[in-house]
Design a protein around this motif. Structure first.
Motif, PDB file in Angstrom:
ATOM      1  N   LEU A  66      -6.062  11.645  22.135  1.00 15.26           N
ATOM      2  CA  LEU A  66      -5.982  11.338  23.570  1.00 15.26           C
ATOM      3  C   LEU A  66      -6.481  12.514  24.406  1.00 15.26           C
ATOM      4  O   LEU A  66      -6.622  13.634  23.899  1.00 15.26           O
ATOM      5  CB  LEU A  66      -4.523  11.046  23.967  1.00 15.26           C
ATOM      6  N   VAL A  92      -2.898  10.163  31.007  1.00 16.27           N
ATOM      7  CA  VAL A  92      -3.384  10.215  29.627  1.00 16.27           C
ATOM      8  C   VAL A  92      -4.332   9.043  29.400  1.00 16.27           C
ATOM      9  O   VAL A  92      -4.026   7.907  29.797  1.00 16.27           O
ATOM     10  CB  VAL A  92      -2.206  10.138  28.635  1.00 16.27           C
ATOM     11  N   SER A 143      -7.174   7.152  26.459  1.00 16.84           N
ATOM     12  CA  SER A 143      -7.497   7.066  25.021  1.00 16.84           C
ATOM     13  C   SER A 143      -8.969   7.385  24.795  1.00 16.84           C
ATOM     14  O   SER A 143      -9.775   6.487  24.514  1.00 16.84           O
ATOM     15  CB  SER A 143      -7.176   5.657  24.497  1.00 16.84           C
TER      16      SER A 143
END
Lengths: 125, 294
Positions: free
Chosen positions: A53, A105, A107
């Motif tokens: 991430l 956050v 991906s």
């Protein structure tokens, strides 16, 4: 003249100074008269890899004259190869002339080309 | 006029005869005041809406709140304060002290719960302290007068007879209603309850509030509720309705102050007021008992 000992006179003097100070600050704030709409800006920082991430620090600032509630912020990350990801962040209250720090956050892994942040919306108190 | 002059002269003479208190007595009073301030303001300080309202209410409304809070302190200290033979100057000085202590209590408590952080703008910090400080100050006043022993009550009996009247009754009812209802007014739950409860439930709530007011004031045997001769039905009804009307007015004023009546229609506003009037009625009844206990 009321009958008071030195402690009571000290407490009275300190209380009077405190009340005048608080009322003075409120009056100054009222006289300044800045009731402009919230002006919220979003400044994303450098992405930090966290395994699979990317974690991005975000600074959200309100330079307007009113507080904003439920401020919804969106951060968009685009990789060198063209892949994109977005993440959102909500701040309960952002007072006038105040800032807040958060983190989002996404991906993605690998080199990042562009990180952009914007305000999606907010509620006026 | 002449009576007023004589009364004032008598009060001043009593104050001169009494002399200053010892440091121990003063510290004891401040301790009781701080305890009262915490008891009555902690629920508010633990409420998220209060932290946010400090930043969003606006300075003018907060200034108005401080002014009204100070007037309530003066009314409370005049009629039920620790020294009921106090002169007007003493009442004003005590009220300033209590408001100052209330602001300090609120600031310390807000700092302890992490709501006064270094990065917070000064305006938001001052707003939150002012908002919580007003209620804490009334708590300080109540704590000073009601949590302690009867060590300096002066000529309360004589004065009680002189001052018994509508203003005194209304003043203490308003103080009691504000003290209890202000802890509930800023919360979102008032709006939620009003939205869920239909008109029949709200009417039952009004009837319940009226019934509780009558029970507390006339039938509960709380300290202060006992009277030499129990009033007759008409008098009970008149005083109960008056007390509940005070509760409704205080509920409306508090909801306006906290910005809870903005952007809502008359029917919705009425529902909010009725929901808040229940705790306000309990507070107003308790305020009346303080009067009757003298």
């Amino acid at each position: 003249m009321p009958q008071k000992n030195w402690l009571e006179w000290c407490v009275f003097a300190a209380s009077l100074a405190l009340i005048v100070g608080v009322a003075g600050l409120l009056a100054y704030d009222a006289l300044r008269g800045d009731s402009s709409l919230p002006a919220v800006t979003v400044r994303p920082g450098a992405p930090e890899p966290r395994g699979e991430l990317l974690e991005i620090p975000v600074l959200i600032e309100n330079t307007g004259g009113q507080a904003a509630e439920e401020v919804l912020v969106e951060v968009r990350v685009r990789q060198v190869g063209g892949a994109e990801a977005t993440a959102q962040l909500t701040i309960g209250l952002l007072p006038q002339h105040a800032s807040a720090e958060g983190r989002v956050v996404v991906s993605l892994t690998g080199a990042v080309e562009v990180v952009e942040g914007r305000v999606v919306g907010y509620v006026l108190p | 006029m002449a009576t007023g002059v004589l009364k004032q002269t008598g009060e001043q003479a009593a104050a001169r005869q009494r002399g200053p208190r010892t440091l121990r007595q003063s510290l004891s009073e401040y301790g009781r005041g701080i305890a009262g301030g915490l008891i009555f303001s902690l629920p508010l300080i633990y409420t998220q809406e209060v932290w946010q309202l400090g930043a969003s209410l606006g300075p003018l409304r907060l200034l108005l709140g401080m002014l009204v809070g100070f007037l309530l302190l003066v009314v409370y200290n005049r009629y039920t304060g620790l020294r009921r033979d106090a002169t007007l100057a003493e009442v004003l000085i005590d009220s300033v002290e209590e408001l100052g202590i209330g602001l300090v209590v609120a600031a310390v408590a807000l700092w302890l719960v992490g709501e006064l952080q270094p990065g917070l703008p000064l305006g938001a910090a001052v707003g939150a302290v002012a908002l919580a400080g007003i209620l804490a100050a009334i708590g300080v006043s109540v704590g000073t007068a009601q949590l302690g022993g009867d060590d300096d009550t002066g000529s309360s009996a004589e004065q009680g007879e002189d001052d018994a009247g509508v203003m005194k009754l209304l003043g203490l009812s308003i103080c009691g209603a504000v003290l209890i209802a202000a802890n509930v007014a800023p919360t979102g739950e008032v709006m939620q309850i009003a939205a869920v409860a239909g008109a029949p439930s709200l009417l039952v709530l009004m009837a319940l509030a009226l019934g509780m007011t009558a029970i507390i004031c006339f039938y509960s045997d709380f300290s202060g509720s006992a009277r030499p001769q129990r009033p007759k039905g008409v008098e009970i009804a008149r005083e109960t309705v008056t007390t509940y009307a005070v509760a409704l007015a205080v509920a409306a004023a508090l909801l306006w102050f906290f910005g809870r009546l903005e952007g809502v229609g008359p029917a919705t506003a009425a529902a909010h007021i009725v929901v808040l009037s229940a705790p306000a009625a309990l507070g107003a009844s308790a305020g009346r008992l303080l009067l009757q206990a003298e």
